[in-house]
Enzyme design. Structure first.
Site, mmCIF file in Angstrom:
data_model
loop_
_atom_site.group_PDB
_atom_site.id
_atom_site.type_symbol
_atom_site.label_atom_id
_atom_site.label_comp_id
_atom_site.label_asym_id
_atom_site.label_seq_id
_atom_site.Cartn_x
_atom_site.Cartn_y
_atom_site.Cartn_z
ATOM 1 N N GLU A 1 0.831 -1.202 0.000
ATOM 2 C CA GLU A 1 0.000 0.000 0.000
ATOM 3 C C GLU A 1 0.873 1.263 0.000
ATOM 4 O O GLU A 1 1.848 1.344 0.739
ATOM 5 C CB GLU A 1 -0.889 0.008 1.250
ATOM 6 C CG GLU A 1 -1.854 -1.165 1.295
ATOM 7 C CD GLU A 1 -2.182 -1.598 2.714
ATOM 8 O OE1 GLU A 1 -1.921 -0.824 3.653
ATOM 9 O OE2 GLU A 1 -2.678 -2.724 2.885
ATOM 10 N N GLU B 1 -4.242 -7.064 2.663
ATOM 11 C CA GLU B 1 -3.000 -7.745 3.061
ATOM 12 C C GLU B 1 -2.994 -9.204 2.628
ATOM 13 O O GLU B 1 -1.953 -9.744 2.236
ATOM 14 C CB GLU B 1 -2.777 -7.638 4.568
ATOM 15 C CG GLU B 1 -2.213 -6.302 5.026
ATOM 16 C CD GLU B 1 -3.232 -5.186 4.985
ATOM 17 O OE1 GLU B 1 -4.433 -5.471 4.806
ATOM 18 O OE2 GLU B 1 -2.839 -4.017 5.123
ATOM 19 N N PHE C 1 3.004 -2.404 8.787
ATOM 20 C CA PHE C 1 3.295 -2.648 10.197
ATOM 21 C C PHE C 1 3.255 -4.180 10.353
ATOM 22 O O PHE C 1 2.368 -4.821 9.782
ATOM 23 C CB PHE C 1 2.225 -2.038 11.115
ATOM 24 C CG PHE C 1 2.346 -0.548 11.298
ATOM 25 C CD1 PHE C 1 1.970 0.324 10.300
ATOM 26 C CD2 PHE C 1 2.840 -0.016 12.493
ATOM 27 C CE1 PHE C 1 2.075 1.698 10.469
ATOM 28 C CE2 PHE C 1 2.947 1.356 12.672
ATOM 29 C CZ PHE C 1 2.570 2.216 11.660
ATOM 30 N N ALA C 2 4.157 -4.712 11.150
ATOM 31 C CA ALA C 2 4.187 -6.168 11.346
ATOM 32 C C ALA C 2 2.826 -6.672 11.798
ATOM 33 O O ALA C 2 2.420 -7.783 11.479
ATOM 34 C CB ALA C 2 5.256 -6.550 12.367
ATOM 35 N N ASP C 3 2.114 -5.831 12.537
ATOM 36 C CA ASP C 3 0.805 -6.214 13.058
ATOM 37 C C ASP C 3 -0.175 -6.544 11.933
ATOM 38 O O ASP C 3 -1.042 -7.401 12.091
ATOM 39 C CB ASP C 3 0.253 -5.068 13.896
ATOM 40 C CG ASP C 3 1.296 -4.518 14.852
ATOM 41 O OD1 ASP C 3 1.210 -4.792 16.040
ATOM 42 O OD2 ASP C 3 2.227 -3.814 14.391
ATOM 43 N N PHE C 4 -0.072 -5.845 10.813
ATOM 44 C CA PHE C 4 -1.038 -6.070 9.732
ATOM 45 C C PHE C 4 -0.749 -7.369 8.991
ATOM 46 O O PHE C 4 -1.618 -7.887 8.287
ATOM 47 C CB PHE C 4 -1.047 -4.903 8.744
ATOM 48 C CG PHE C 4 -1.320 -3.574 9.373
ATOM 49 C CD1 PHE C 4 -1.973 -3.468 10.598
ATOM 50 C CD2 PHE C 4 -0.911 -2.398 8.753
ATOM 51 C CE1 PHE C 4 -2.210 -2.226 11.182
ATOM 52 C CE2 PHE C 4 -1.152 -1.168 9.324
ATOM 53 C CZ PHE C 4 -1.792 -1.080 10.540
ATOM 54 N N HIS D 1 -0.073 -1.538 16.782
ATOM 55 C CA HIS D 1 0.950 -1.054 15.849
ATOM 56 C C HIS D 1 2.350 -1.150 16.450
ATOM 57 O O HIS D 1 3.229 -0.358 16.080
ATOM 58 C CB HIS D 1 0.695 0.405 15.458
ATOM 59 C CG HIS D 1 -0.485 0.657 14.582
ATOM 60 N ND1 HIS D 1 -1.780 0.550 15.016
ATOM 61 C CD2 HIS D 1 -0.573 1.023 13.273
ATOM 62 C CE1 HIS D 1 -2.616 0.855 14.020
ATOM 63 N NE2 HIS D 1 -1.909 1.132 12.956
HETATM 64 C C1 LIG Z 1 -5.286 -3.940 7.682
HETATM 65 C C2 LIG Z 1 -4.685 -2.587 7.618
HETATM 66 N N1 LIG Z 1 -3.929 -2.260 6.569
HETATM 67 C C3 LIG Z 1 -3.358 -1.047 6.489
HETATM 68 C C4 LIG Z 1 -3.544 -0.122 7.464
HETATM 69 C C5 LIG Z 1 -2.909 1.266 7.370
HETATM 70 N N2 LIG Z 1 -3.931 2.261 7.128
HETATM 71 C C6 LIG Z 1 -4.471 2.983 8.128
HETATM 72 S S1 LIG Z 1 -5.691 3.980 7.601
HETATM 73 C C7 LIG Z 1 -5.486 3.496 6.005
HETATM 74 C C8 LIG Z 1 -6.343 4.068 4.914
HETATM 75 C C9 LIG Z 1 -7.755 3.659 5.143
HETATM 76 O O1 LIG Z 1 -8.566 4.173 4.142
HETATM 77 P P1 LIG Z 1 -10.123 4.212 4.386
HETATM 78 O O2 LIG Z 1 -10.584 2.853 4.800
HETATM 79 O O3 LIG Z 1 -10.744 4.772 3.175
HETATM 80 O O4 LIG Z 1 -10.325 5.167 5.632
HETATM 81 P P2 LIG Z 1 -9.910 6.703 5.718
HETATM 82 O O5 LIG Z 1 -8.519 6.764 6.249
HETATM 83 O O6 LIG Z 1 -10.062 7.310 4.399
HETATM 84 O O7 LIG Z 1 -10.876 7.254 6.725
HETATM 85 C C10 LIG Z 1 -4.489 2.553 5.901
HETATM 86 C C11 LIG Z 1 -4.059 1.904 4.650
HETATM 87 C C12 LIG Z 1 -4.324 -0.504 8.569
HETATM 88 N N3 LIG Z 1 -4.521 0.321 9.591
HETATM 89 N N4 LIG Z 1 -4.877 -1.730 8.620
#
Ligand SMILES: Cc1ncc(C[n+]2csc(CCOP(=O)(O)OP(=O)(O)O)c2C)c(N)n1
Ligand SMILES: Cc1ncc(C[n+]2csc(CCOP(=O)(O)OP(=O)(O)O)c2C)c(N)n1
Ligand SMILES: [Mg+2]
Ligand SMILES: [Mg+2]
Lengths: 322, 332, 322, 332
Positions: free
Chosen positions: C29, C59, C82-85, C128
């Site tokens: 991502e 993921e 993040f390793a968590d994901f 995280h």
């Molecule tokens: C499973 C997972 N993958 C990646 C992330 C990192 N991450 C945090 S917010 C985000 C974007 C999320 O987009 P959206 O669902 O449209 O929500 P928005 O931030 O636009 O409110 C990402 C990729 C995460 N928190 N969890």
């Protein structure tokens, strides 16, 4: 007191808990027809399809939805079918269920039993045979149960359902048909080991199916005049370190045996914790017996090659006393 | 004119809530940038306030809510105390999670807010499950389960929606579609006709709304909430909105065309739209300004209270983990 | 030889590998904008969006699709953010990637680098911040890399990309900005530890960020006249047991420090393996320093409470010598 | 009459493949039940042979295939050697995976068969990824990625289809819909209009076919394979079929209405249908019987060869794990 199988013992424990508490329910694939190992037989008939619920093939949703239902006050027993498939729901188990109570500052609880049938079982190959108890012992927030007998599968299932914590409940597939006496009134608390047999020459620590092998090994050793104290941990978090330390204090020798891969297995924790605390008591190097760090093969002869057997345990014990 | 008065009352309440959300987040941002009191990431919902205000307006206090990393607005609108929320963002004692969760795990079970989530889409199955629990318990609450447009590409979207539909659960799924997933335009990574079409293919009725129009959101949410409460099966609300700022407070969003971004933010500002609507309906500018000033004052006080609060006691690192095998007893 | 950050070192290693081999590509991502920590900065510009590919928030698909692409002969670098994901893709990593070559009798390969930024990092809270290296060390089929310096993040990334095995590559988020000299020609092989400093009084084993703390602790101890041999394992499977055994053979004292939860952490494996093999050489009980078995809190003071610091390492070493 | 001869040729080839699949599975079943030579679970595809035969007929040998726990038919139809497959089911040396995988992990990379999978739906993302690899390598192969109706409720269905559509990958997804997920009727656990509707909502064109009609399957597969190869983007084939037997060879399927099950199996038997079609087209019964007898003889020989083969050498337990840190060197 009644004679029954390991599978039946857990089934009765669940049935009794469901009769006593309407908030207890079970969810997983094919439960309505008794579950893939028959370990839910008759429950759908008694409690109906809402409380013994089938599920789509959606492990992440089974785990996640059961967690949501637990947060609002129900008490789910979650069936993962094979421990391996729980890996389709690791985020839900490890990042959500284990952490929520803490992250939310104590506002939530996840009273859940997460059943994960584990272990090698007649040529099930690499995706249906794993033993990952060490993983869950490493995760704060989780209780880890590894019952080895019908009695314990009864008592521990009752305790797991009664617990307000998430309990990763690892039944060994090779034990489903094992028979034994079950006393429903037998006391049990997580973190209390079972002393399988007494002895002053060596301490053998094991759990799950391997605890039965350790007991068998103690029989072999006893015939040779060697007294083995066999400790079945029954739960890996919490685990009965006190019992192991007490025993090693007497015997001076520690052997830990398990089916899982030895490298970074829970045997390492037992050896490390005991060595840190009872170094002076040790008369010989402690020793582990686990699977080599390879994958579990399909061919029966190869699968057999990876098993820790009673004979291997007896041999290792003998060597340690030599 | 009872009807009109009630409408104006709702309109003012919606505006007030949006102003409070924005004021809360401005103070949170200042706490991070000016005061350096926030160490972790915080995700602001500037420009998206209408979704929080409009949807939560349709809920009862005992209804349940699950949200995302961008959940301040939802939480506040569900009825949480901003001072406790601000303490949480600053990791202080008295925070709604005791300072242990922070912005991404904000929760207030007392008002039915069962948690923000740091894992995108994870709340979708959990929210479906909360509704499953309600079904088993047999009461008439419902669940609102909010997620972003990026979340519709994760497995739990499919599994959670299917679950809710199969078990006929009282949950309203809300996709808060701000067109962005962190630094990525969501559309580039999403195939097909989008969130509502996917929901329909899983057998869930879905409606789309202009998320910049808080009245429209509130109307549609009220209708869907009533339907979910009555029919005890899921529904889906797709709210189109726009993330006015960066992904986190420290993201300048340099990757997007700033002219477009600003234009979209300006046109889509739900607060300005609602103020204009109310002005047109005859509400005096002074009254509207007073709402804003009140919100600002409230949130400044919340930040002041948070900044003055102590950090959690050291023992908090070991509490609320588990009863059996608690690290408060044995941690190693 | 050039001075650069830990993040930049890996970035250059990837860029060089991509220039040399068109089959190498990156996927995750937000990579097109340089990745969430800037660790891919400029790569999309140089190699284009097909080889430095953005991904949906999927993921499981990132991991699964990269594996499929690896099986047909490409060499993906997978970014988990993040390793968590990565726990959203555990089935893909553990049941599929780690096992395929074996299950298919050697027909397939999974030459993949799976980057998982790990560890505590400025109030990132429980979802995280995890360090789960022990999990991956327990899984046959996986190589586990835990670089601690810019030099190692360069050399190890090159080696990981060159490997035909899946490498779980755990960078510590707190090290991104760490600067150091990097020699692109420096030799490296998985399973070879780095000797951070020599000493004959105690062996300190660590990895990732904690190896830097251990080196700092050795400085404190040196000032007090205590000689610590600090071993940075760099990879946990394979791990340099020979180096640790050699050192403990000299010092008779073993201290293992890591950031992860201590219970069932990889420190247990190090202590157990050494005790089994070098029991006679030990002059004092071995000891571990890890995090307590609790979740990682958001509040900075609580988070700090869980960290293993240079001072804690020095204190423990001193106690062991007392 | 060249055209007709070619058609008849294809029809006979399809029948022959179906007969070979059925004969292979009958021998596998006997190996398990009569000979007790198979310890692990095996999942038979009785009644579903037309999907394997029809789809694989449309592929080139260098095209790729990923399959499920019920993958014998697909693997054989892709061109694998039945003797090597049978050895694999018996866990013997010379098995296509050296006896290390067994039925659920059967694979033959030499004919492009990249593996059955013991985890439902896991092959969906992996297959999409194989197509991603092809795209990066720039050749003109395509991938067929087969899964059951139960798999459409797992997250990888959504994530894998979206991936393939977003990256425009040459993969044909095939949902082999036998209406059952182990002991559960899939429809009870599946919301919405089903597999094809879900695929369409993710932007992938989908077609449904009568999976009991091997000619129809082969026609549609040929069309979709050609389209995927030409357009380099995914397509979806939904084949309706019926699991004639139990979930595994030892499942008597007592949970389903046996009258319905038998009727469905009879009506939907693709082999009997194809025989009838060929008989109607003038092929002599003797020729059709000879095809069957040939298949039986071939598979009896395969089983005999497998039963006579040795078990793998002990060292095989430690080979093919990893190069770096191989357990052949250091296993503990
Ligand atoms: C499973 C997972 N993958 C990646 C992330 C990192 N991450 C945090 S917010 C985000 C974007 C999320 O987009 P959206 O669902 O449209 O929500 P928005 O931030 O636009 O409110 C990402 C990729 C995460 N928190 N969890
Ligand atoms: C993730 C996962 N969950 C559960 C199982 C157990 N299981 C094996 S086959 C099967 C049914 C699959 O149904 P479907 O996808 O329709 O394929 P079919 O068996 O009908 O060919 C189940 C539940 C599994 N292998 N993997
Ligand atoms: Mg978004
Ligand atoms: Mg099916």
């Amino acid at each position: 007191m009644a004679r029954m199988t390991y599978a039946e013992a857990a089934r009765q424990a669940i049935a009794e808990a469901m009769r006593a508490d309407p908030r207890v329910w079970c969810v997983g694939e094919d439960l309505g027809r008794g579950g893939v190992f028959g370990q839910y037989r008759g429950l759908a008939e008694e409690f109906g399809p809402e409380r013994v619920s089938d599920a789509p093939i959606s492990e992440a949703a089974i785990m996640g939805a059961a967690f949501g239902a637990a947060m609002v006050g129900t008490r789910p027993v979650v069936e993962m079918r094979f421990a391996d498939f729980a890996l389709c729901a690791t985020d839900e188990l490890v990042n959500q269920i284990a952490k929520a109570r803490f992250m939310f500052g104590g506002q939530s609880r996840a009273p859940m039993v997460i059943r994960q049938p584990m272990g090698m079982w007649r040529s099930s190959a690499a995706q249906h045979s794993q033993s990952l108890e060490a993983w869950y012992a490493h995760i704060p927030g989780l209780v880890v149960a590894v019952p080895a007998t019908p009695q314990d599968n009864y008592s521990m299932m009752r305790a797991a359902i009664a617990a307000d914590d998430p309990v990763v409940y690892l039944e060994h597939k090779d034990l489903w048909a094992m028979e034994g006496e079950v006393d429903p009134a037998a006391p049990f608390a997580f973190g209390q080991a079972r002393h399988r047999c007494q002895g002053d020459d060596i301490t053998i620590v094991a759990w799950s199916k391997t605890a039965n092998h350790a007991e068998e090994a103690a029989g072999i050793l006893a015939a040779e005049g060697i007294g083995a104290h066999v400790i079945d941990l029954r739960s890996l978090w919490p685990w009965d370190r006190a019992a192991v330390l007490e025993s090693v204090g007497r015997t001076g020798r520690l052997l830990v045996a398990h089916e899982a891969v030895q490298v970074a297995g829970f045997g390492a924790e037992v050896v490390a914790a005991v060595t840190e605390r009872a170094f002076g008591a040790l008369k010989a190097p402690p020793r582990r017996l686990g699977a080599p760090r390879t994958l579990i093969p399909y061919a029966p002869n190869l699968e057999e090659r990876l098993r820790v057997t009673p004979r291997m345990i007896a041999d290792a014990a003998r060597e340690m006393l030599a | 004119m009872r009807e009109t008065n009630r409408d104006i009352g709702r309109s003012l309440a919606l505006l007030t809530m949006m102003e409070r959300i924005r004021a809360f987040e401005r103070q949170a941002e200042l706490a991070a940038t000016r005061d350096r009191l926030v160490l972790g990431a915080i995700h602001l919902s500037y420009g998206q306030e209408a979704v929080a205000a409009g949807v939560m307006h349709a809920l009862r206090r005992d209804d349940l809510l699950l949200s995302t990393h961008r959940g301040h607005g939802h939480t506040l609108a569900k009825g949480a105390d901003p001072a406790a929320m601000m303490k949480e963002l600053l990791g202080r004692a008295g925070g709604c999670c005791g300072g242990k969760g922070g912005s991404m795990h904000i929760a207030d079970f007392g008002v039915g807010m069962l948690g923000a989530n740091g894992v995108v889409a994870a709340n979708i199955t959990i929210g479906a499950g909360a509704a499953h629990g309600i079904r088993l318990l047999g009461d008439d609450r419902i669940v609102v389960d909010i997620f972003g447009d990026g979340a519709i590409n994760r497995g739990p979207f499919l599994e959670g929606l299917n679950w809710a539909a199969v078990f006929s659960l009282p949950v309203l799924f809300v996709c808060e579609d701000n067109e962005w997933s962190a630094t990525t335009r969501t559309a580039r990574m999403t195939a097909g006709a989008g969130a509502a079409a996917r929901a329909r293919a899983i057998g869930i009725e879905a409606e789309t709304v202009d998320g910049a129009d808080v009245e429209a959101v509130a109307d549609l949410a009220a209708e869907l909430v009533a339907r979910v409460r009555r029919d005890r099966r899921p529904a889906f609300l797709h709210a189109r909105t726009w993330r006015a700022g960066g992904h986190t407070y420290f993201d300048p969003a340099a990757y997007r065309d700033s002219a477009e971004a600003e234009a979209r933010a300006r046109e889509g500002d739900p607060i300005e739209r609602q103020r204009a609507r109310l002005a047109a309906a005859g509400i005096a500018a002074a009254e509207l300004d007073a709402i804003r000033a009140g919100a600002m004052a409230e949130m400044e006080a919340a930040l002041a209270a948070a900044a003055a609060a102590p950090f959690p006691p050291a023992a908090a690192a070991f509490s609320d983990v588990q009863d059996i095998g608690s690290p408060a007893g044995e941690a190693y």
